[in-house]
Design an enzyme around this catalytic site. Structure first.
Site, PDB file in Angstrom:
ATOM      1  N   GLY A  21       0.843  -1.194   0.000  1.00 38.41           N
ATOM      2  CA  GLY A  21       0.000   0.000   0.000  1.00 38.41           C
ATOM      3  C   GLY A  21       0.868   1.229   0.000  1.00 38.41           C
ATOM      4  N   GLY A  22       0.222   2.362   0.295  1.00 37.87           N
ATOM      5  CA  GLY A  22       0.936   3.629   0.281  1.00 37.87           C
ATOM      6  C   GLY A  22       2.029   3.705   1.327  1.00 37.87           C
ATOM      7  N   MET A  23       1.939   2.879   2.376  1.00 36.77           N
ATOM      8  CA  MET A  23       2.933   2.909   3.436  1.00 36.77           C
ATOM      9  C   MET A  23       4.087   1.927   3.179  1.00 36.77           C
ATOM     10  SD  MET A  23       1.999   5.209   5.564  1.00 36.77           S
ATOM     11  CE  MET A  23       0.597   6.047   6.295  1.00 36.77           C
ATOM     12  N   GLY A  24       4.081   1.232   2.071  1.00 35.24           N
ATOM     13  CA  GLY A  24       5.161   0.314   1.765  1.00 35.24           C
ATOM     14  C   GLY A  24       4.669  -1.111   1.596  1.00 35.24           C
ATOM     15  N   VAL A  26       4.734  -5.128   2.697  1.00 34.90           N
ATOM     16  CA  VAL A  26       4.868  -5.847   3.962  1.00 34.90           C
ATOM     17  C   VAL A  26       5.051  -7.333   3.677  1.00 34.90           C
ATOM     18  CG1 VAL A  26       3.853  -6.260   6.224  1.00 34.90           C
ATOM     19  CG2 VAL A  26       3.322  -4.147   5.001  1.00 34.90           C
ATOM     20  N   LYS A  41       8.471  -4.374   6.865  1.00 37.22           N
ATOM     21  CA  LYS A  41       7.848  -3.350   6.036  1.00 37.22           C
ATOM     22  C   LYS A  41       8.948  -2.576   5.334  1.00 37.22           C
ATOM     23  CE  LYS A  41       4.000  -1.393   6.860  1.00 37.22           C
ATOM     24  NZ  LYS A  41       2.826  -0.618   7.327  1.00 37.22           N
ATOM     25  N   ASP A 134      -4.031   7.595  11.106  1.00 34.44           N
ATOM     26  CA  ASP A 134      -4.462   6.742   9.991  1.00 34.44           C
ATOM     27  C   ASP A 134      -5.258   5.548  10.527  1.00 34.44           C
ATOM     28  OD1 ASP A 134      -4.719   5.963   7.348  1.00 34.44           O
ATOM     29  OD2 ASP A 134      -2.860   4.812   7.360  1.00 34.44           O
TER      30      ASP A 134
END
Length: 896
Positions: A21-24, A26, A41, A134
């Site tokens: 996703g946008g956060m990396g 996993v 991550k 978030d």
């Protein structure tokens, strides 16, 4: 970067992909060193390739790694392999909440269990100054053993940078925070769960998490997305404007949860629930509500409870108002005077133009007038009385500095506290009359039998005094077997012989509402609450967090009947004073309360002109700021989310990063630094009255006892050579004295100033040769200085009342707070007699807490005397209007 199975990142071997996703990206991985499964991550390229953002991310990750809570997925580390950074996280098994919600609504009991654990996680993070930013179903895991784990705590802030693409169309990663300025902000978070202020690109605080919590709770109960749309713009429009249909909630949703959702989903953050602990307690109450209600309503009772009720009945047989007389009283004096209409009417009482009213007030017994404290722009306060059929309030002469007002039973006089005295004034005219000396008052009430019951300080029993003055007699007694530390905030019942009061215990989640008598012989516990309770119209009114409740109270049986019903929400509450409320009821059930939610403060640096230089940290429940000798750290007492619970929070002045240094199962406050800044001495009431404990700043939680006696003690000042500590001890008559504690092994404390006056607030001069302190020997508090250790000639420094002295680092200036809250500066020079003092000069007014006067420490000064650290109380939390409720709601109707 995408990683194949078997790829090694240092000791971590990739086992399987978990998501992206946008956060990396996993991955599931095996830690080959410790033989455990972890989550890896991999950071997005925009973070990994930007040295500035990567450095910022490292700092944020270090802070997040300090969280240690069973409902927060842990960060094990931030590692690097071949120059590529990655996070090592706790691997949480189970499905995420979004998967569970895809199957439909979650039963109420199960929803509340999940919500409670989410709230506990948020509460832990917010206490550390960390906001999730978030919160969404995909970031909440439901483990196979029915535990909740919140993921990616605070990483939204860690990932944010100085730019980014604000046009990504994904609903799962849409903007939750934008940079203030002309550049577009980075897309983070989830549009459907962001708060309105996030959607508008404004800065956020913990109230953004509270909004998201409300959205999650609503969706779990209803099984429907609260805000939906085909595009990000559609969703954001819903967040900002769409009316929320609370009618879609399932019928079994408890009333308190409906109220909670409305508070969490207020679009204006000032009106929104201010603290997630309020949500946790509301959920806990709803989860345990049925058992609590059964106990309160007189169902099957335990034997001790039965004995209490039998004792209560015996009291009533021995007083003039027996059960039959009470019934007559209810039919006559308590005859409802509210309108017959089924509508609930509200009116707001505002202070005179140019003033602000704050804190507690009182409503006359007939409900026709209100008395309150108001202060002008210079923070000069006094009592004002306002008739509800008038548009004007009148100032009561001679009440400067007054606090905690209360009406006489006939409504013709008002009692109050000022200048450490219990006083009364007749509304028809005449000067105030002093009745009794007090140290640190915690409320009073005036009964129809001619007695006033009051709390003289924050750590003792209640006393009675005849309404015209005279001998004071203790009417309650602290019981060691109950671990009680204080009785406070009394409120008389109609018979004038019995009264409600609050009993405080260390670390107890709430205060106990009990009934006592003016003869001091009987006690009965009724319910637990967060603020003082009142009786009217056959009901007990009490407050839990920011919600006011009413419950039927049968005085003849000493029993609460039925279930408590919410009658108002958003009430003001000051948790730092353990039970101080701002609501009142008339005999007919007319209700008045101050809006404002839980009062919080913020650490603020002020210049000598009183203007704000900068702030430190976020708004929180804090008191007693102390500055380290090197001025790099700030120590405050950080109020926990339970009554009677506080810890010492150590803040870095430059970064605002803080950590709790005392144990969370303790109640610690009134801290002072050692001269070298390596140790802290503080008061703790874990054993009853405040005892003294010490810990090394570098060894958080490892405190050791220093001094234990049966009396209350507060550390005041440490000698510059580190050999002596001066502390205040409160004797049984509530008089404060100064004692000296040598910091050598087996040394015994000895009195320095133990007189008929009250002495406190001691501060060593920088050379250790003099002691500044506060004494009321003249009849009011004044600041004095005298040589130390030999008691010799002394100098009165303040000119017209003062307290809380502090020295400039070179000893050439002394500061203190005047009775009108002005910070005064006095030049100090050497003379043949020792010292010489100049004329006090006013600098600016210090923010004092809710009209409570000289309670605790209000400021700290830099060594050069050019800057002052104070706790600033935001106006929306302390000066909200008083709302008067007329109609069936005020009388405790069943519908909130």
């Amino acid at each position: 970067m995408s990683l194949g199975l078997g790829t090694r990142l240092g000791p971590y071997e990739i086992v399987a992909p978990l998501g992206a996703g946008g956060m990396g990206e996993v991955y599931r991985a095996t830690d080959t060193k410790l033989n455990r499964d972890v989550a890896i991550k991999v950071l997005p390229a925009e973070v990994a390739g930007d040295p500035d953002r990567l450095a910022r991310f490292r700092r944020e990750a270090q802070l997040l790694a300090s969280l240690n809570h069973p409902h927060i997925a842990a960060i094990h580390g931030l590692e690097e392999s071949d120059g590529k950074p990655f996070l090592v996280l706790e691997l949480v098994e189970g499905e995420d909440l979004s998967t569970r919600l895809a199957r439909g609504a979650i039963p109420v009991e199960e929803t509340l269990g999940i919500a409670k654990q989410i709230a506990e996680a948020l509460e832990e993070a917010h206490e550390h100054g960390i906001v999730h930013r978030d919160l969404k179903p995909a970031n909440i895991k439901l483990t196979p053993n029915e535990k909740v784990k919140v993921l990616d705590f605070g990483l939204a802030k860690a990932y944010s940078g100085d730019g980014g693409d604000a046009s990504k169309p994904e609903l799962s990663h849409s903007p939750t925070m934008t940079r203030q300025g002309t550049e577009a902000g980075m897309i983070l978070g989830t549009a459907a769960y962001m708060s309105p202020e996030q959607a508008r690109g404004k800065s956020v605080d913990k109230r953004a998490d509270i909004w998201a919590f409300g959205v999650l709770l609503f969706e779990m109960l209803s099984g429907k997305r609260l805000f939906a749309g085909e595009t990000v713009s559609d969703v954001l429009a819903g967040v900002l404007k769409t009316e929320i249909d609370f009618g879609t909630l399932p019928e079994p949703t408890p009333p308190a949860i409906r109220v909670l959702l409305r508070r969490c989903l207020e679009r204006n953050p000032k009106n929104r629930l201010h603290d997630i602990a309020d949500a946790r307690l509301a959920v806990e109450d709803s989860l345990g509500g049925r058992s609590d209600a059964a106990s309160a309503s007189g169902g099957t009772a335990a034997t001790p409870r039965s004995r209490q009720r039998a004792a209560w009945s015996q009291w009533l047989l021995g007083i003039a108002l027996g059960g039959a007389a009470l019934a007559i009283l209810d039919r006559t004096l308590l005859k409802p005077a509210v309108p017959a209409s089924s509508e609930t009417l509200r009116l707001e009482v505002v202070p005179p133009e140019g003033t602000l009213s704050s804190g507690p007030f009182d409503l006359s017994p007939d409900g026709r007038s209100i008395v309150f404290v108001a202060a002008n722009a210079d923070r000069e306060s006094a009592l004002y009385e306002r008739s509800l059929d008038s548009l004007e309030a009148r100032k009561l002469p001679g009440t400067g500095g007054a606090a905690l007002p209360f009406f006489s039973p006939d409504g013709r006089s008002v009692g109050f506290f000022a200048d450490k005295k219990l006083q009364r004034i007749d509304l028809a005219g005449g000067p105030p009359r002093e009745l009794a000396a007090v140290a640190d008052p915690r409320g009073a009430s005036w009964g129809s039998a001619g007695f006033i019951v009051f709390a003289a300080d924050g750590g003792g029993p209640l006393f009675r005094i005849p309404e015209g003055g005279g001998e004071t007699v203790a009417v309650t007694h602290l019981e060691p077997t109950r671990e009680e530390t204080s009785h406070r905030w009394p409120q008389f019942l109609p018979d004038g012989r019995h009264f409600l009061f609050l009993s405080r215990k260390p670390r107890a989640p709430r205060l106990a509402v009990e009934v006592g008598s003016v003869d001091g012989k009987e006690r009965l516990k009724l319910v637990e609450a967060d603020a003082s309770a009142r009786y009217a119209a056959r009901k007990l009114f009490f407050q839990r967090r920011t919600t006011l409740f009413a419950q039927r109270f049968d005085m003849a049986r000493g029993a609460l009947l039925g279930e408590p019903q919410p009658v108002a929400d958003g009430a003001w509450l000051d948790l730092t004073t353990d039970g101080l409320a701002a609501f009142a009821v008339a005999t007919d059930g007319r209700l008045a309360y101050r809006r404002g939610g839980i009062a919080t403060s913020r650490l603020t640096w002020l210049g000598r002109d009183g203007k704000t230089l900068r702030t430190v940290g976020e708004q929180a429940l804090m008191s007693d700021p102390t500055l380290s000798p090197d001025e790099r750290h700030i120590l405050v007492s950080s109020q926990g989310q339970n009554q009677g619970s506080s810890n010492l929070l150590l803040l870095d002045d430059a970064t605002s990063i803080g950590s709790i240094i005392t144990r969370r199962d303790r109640d610690s406050s009134f801290a002072i630094f050692s001269p070298d800044g390596s140790r802290v001495l503080f008061a703790d009431d874990r054993n009853g009255p405040f005892d003294l404990f010490e810990l090394k700043v570098s060894e958080a939680g490892k405190d050791v006892p220093v001094l234990a006696t049966p009396l209350w003690k507060y550390p005041e000042t440490w000698s510059p050579d580190g050999r002596l500590v001066v502390y205040t001890e409160v004797d049984p008559s509530s008089r404060a004295n100064l004692w000296v504690l040598p910091r050598t092994e087996d040394a015994k404390p000895f009195p320095f100033l133990a007189t008929a006056a009250a002495e406190s607030g001691a501060r060593f001069s920088p050379d250790g040769r003099f002691l500044a302190y506060t004494s009321d020997e003249s009849g009011r508090e004044e600041v004095f200085v005298q040589p130390f250790p030999a008691i010799g000639a002394k100098w009165q420094v303040s000119a017209a009342g003062g307290f809380e002295a502090a020295w400039r680092g070179d000893g050439r200036e002394l500061f203190y707070v005047a009775t009108d809250a002005r910070l005064m500066a006095v030049a100090v020079s050497a003379s043949s007699s020792g010292l010489a003092f100049g004329v006090p000069r006013a600098l600016f007014r210090i923010p004092l807490r809710h009209g409570m006067g000289a309670t605790g420490r209000h400021y700290a000064t830099s060594r050069d005397g050019q800057r002052f650290l104070a706790l600033d109380w935001p106006s929306e939390a302390t000066a909200s209007p008083i709302v008067v409720v007329l109609g069936p709601l005020a009388a405790g109707a069943s519908k909130p």
